[in-house]
Scaffold this active site. Structure first.
Site, short mmCIF file in Angstrom:
data_model
loop_
_atom_site.label_atom_id
_atom_site.label_comp_id
_atom_site.label_asym_id
_atom_site.label_seq_id
_atom_site.Cartn_x
_atom_site.Cartn_y
_atom_site.Cartn_z
CG HIS A 123 -1.88 1.00 1.41
ND1 HIS A 123 -1.60 2.30 1.76
CD2 HIS A 123 -3.22 0.95 1.27
CE1 HIS A 123 -2.72 3.00 1.83
NE2 HIS A 123 -3.73 2.21 1.53
CG ASP A 200 0.69 -2.24 6.11
OD1 ASP A 200 -0.21 -2.22 6.98
OD2 ASP A 200 0.59 -1.68 5.00
CD GLN A 203 -6.80 -4.25 4.61
OE1 GLN A 203 -7.75 -4.85 5.11
NE2 GLN A 203 -6.96 -3.08 4.03
CE LYS A 226 -7.06 0.36 6.28
NZ LYS A 226 -7.78 0.69 5.05
CB CYS A 366 -3.70 3.29 -1.46
SG CYS A 366 -4.80 4.65 -1.16
#
Ligand code: PLP
Length: 409
Positions: A123, A200, A203, A226, A366
């Site tokens: 991303h 990261d 998610q 999220k 993104c």
């Protein structure tokens, strides 16, 4: 098994009709999730009964607000199994977490000729801050490729991770392919060449149990919005000794110990990195989100998403002219299905689906370099969460058949 019908009653927005008689089918949780009543109530209560600035007032209300805000930090630390809550820094979102590390750690530790390893599936949040660091320092960025299945090509790791690599920053779960990457293996590979590893987890944390100590990552970032929490709050986790050694990112109130006309000294962790009045209600809201997800159980949520993803992959494979990108098997995939349809632009797909009340995302999500490598300018993306039902997937598929009909495919 989750009681999905009961869970759905926790989310007021899921009762919305987008058009008369057409209920909302929300398939865009990867962009931002909806909020359960528990989170809305916690924030409402804070503003109605508890609001005062934190860490400052020597009066009861401010102490109560501080306790609520700091207790949320404790629960968030526990949620990701951080050794201490001092390693859990409130930031605005995952993006700010990457900027903080790239600036504060990067400026002090990265020099011209050093290498920063990313992957081709990142991303922009995990790309641009490193590109800016490389611009400032003369460091070189390399990208670990993904293969035709949208999986990282691990056979190339020895070529890409070398003694020149200072940090390997990669996503745990791709927001386009949904690929679940082997985080521990990648962290170990980085450490084996003396590099740091940053994950990261934007998610990952919302969708599966995450244990930063088991992963042994040096830094990890994620966003509250999220994972059923509010916008404006995210978390940067870091190893204590690294955070201790890093200079502040932003300067101002709260992050200092002492200020004179000649200079300043810094507060202890985590507040050294939290300048100015923080997002108090949002921190409390994220604490409530963590409680909500914990009560349901992250393993149960993950299992439900795997079930829904499997169902969706099967159902989407029946739609002619449609290609789902990324791993074809649900067990290798988070609850994300990015797809394209021959001769129909993803924006047209999303617009037509909207007429049926179905919210999906269309665009580059993104992740422009990923799309460039695939030769695409955009894709359509349906993403799932704990409240997604098979009936909603059926509606998605029926609506996609209507798209084909409109475009005379
Ligand atoms: N990383 C991944 C994998 C994401 O999916 C996102 C958001 O879409 C981000 C980072 C950035 O999150 P935010 O915009 O909340 O900072």
């Amino acid at each position: 098994m989750l009681d999905v019908e009961k869970i759905r009653t926790d989310f007021p927005i899921l009762q919305t009709e987008m058009y008369p008689g057409i209920p909302l089918v929300f398939l865009d949780s990867a962009a931002s999730s909806q909020k359960p009543t528990a989170v809305l109530d916690a924030m409402d209560y804070y503003y109605r009964a508890l609001h005062a600035n934190v860490h400052r007032g020597i009066y009861r209300l401010s102490e109560d607000a501080t306790n609520a805000y700091e207790s949320a930090r404790e629960r968030i630390a526990h949620f990701i199994n951080a050794p201490t809550s001092t390693q859990v820094i409130y930031v605005r979102n995952a993006t700010e977490g990457f900027n903080l590390v790239a600036y504060s750690w990067g400026n002090t530790n990265v020099q011209a000729g050093d290498e920063i390893l990313l992957t081709e599936m990142e991303h922009h949040a995990n790309l641009v801050p490193w590109q800016m660091l490389a611009e400032r320092t003369g460091a070189i960025i390399r990208y670990l490729p993904f293969d035709k299945q949208g999986m990282l090509d691990l056979s190339l790791l020895p070529q890409f991770l070398t003694e020149k690599t200072k940090i390997f920053s990669f996503t745990a779960v791709s927001n386009v392919f949904g690929t679940i990457n082997p985080v521990k293996q990648l962290v170990d590979a980085a450490h084996a060449v003396g590099a740091l590893a940053m994950v990261d987890a934007a998610q990952a944390v919302p969708h599966m149990a995450v244990d930063v100590q088991a992963w042994d990552c040096d830094f990890l970032a994620f966003s509250g919005h999220k994972m059923c929490g509010p916008t404006g709050i995210g978390i940067l986790y870091g190893k204590q000794e690294l955070l201790e050694a890093m200079p502040p990112f932003l300067g101002g109130g709260d992050m200092i110990r002492r200020v004179t006309f000649d200079g300043s000294t810094w507060n202890e962790l985590p507040w050294k990195f939290e300048a100015g009045t923080p997002s108090i209600a949002e921190g409390i809201g994220l604490g409530a989100a963590v409680d909500y997800l914990t009560d349901i159980g992250m393993d149960a949520i993950h299992a439900h998403e795997q079930f829904i993803t499997h169902y969706a992959l099967e159902a989407l494979s029946e739609v002619p002219d449609l290609k789902v990108w990324g791993p074809a098997v649900a067990s290798q995939k988070g609850g994300v299905a990015a797809f394209t349809m021959a001769k129909v632009h993803p924006h047209d797909i999303a617009e037509l689906l909207d007429k049926d009340g179905i919210a999906i995302r269309a665009g580059h999500h993104c992740a422009m370099p990923l799309h460039q490598k695939l030769g695409l300018s955009a894709s359509a993306r349906a993403s799932f969460y704990l409240h997604t039902t098979t009936a909603e997937i059926d509606k998605l598929v029926a609506s996609l058949h209507r798209v084909r009909h409109v475009f005379r495919l």
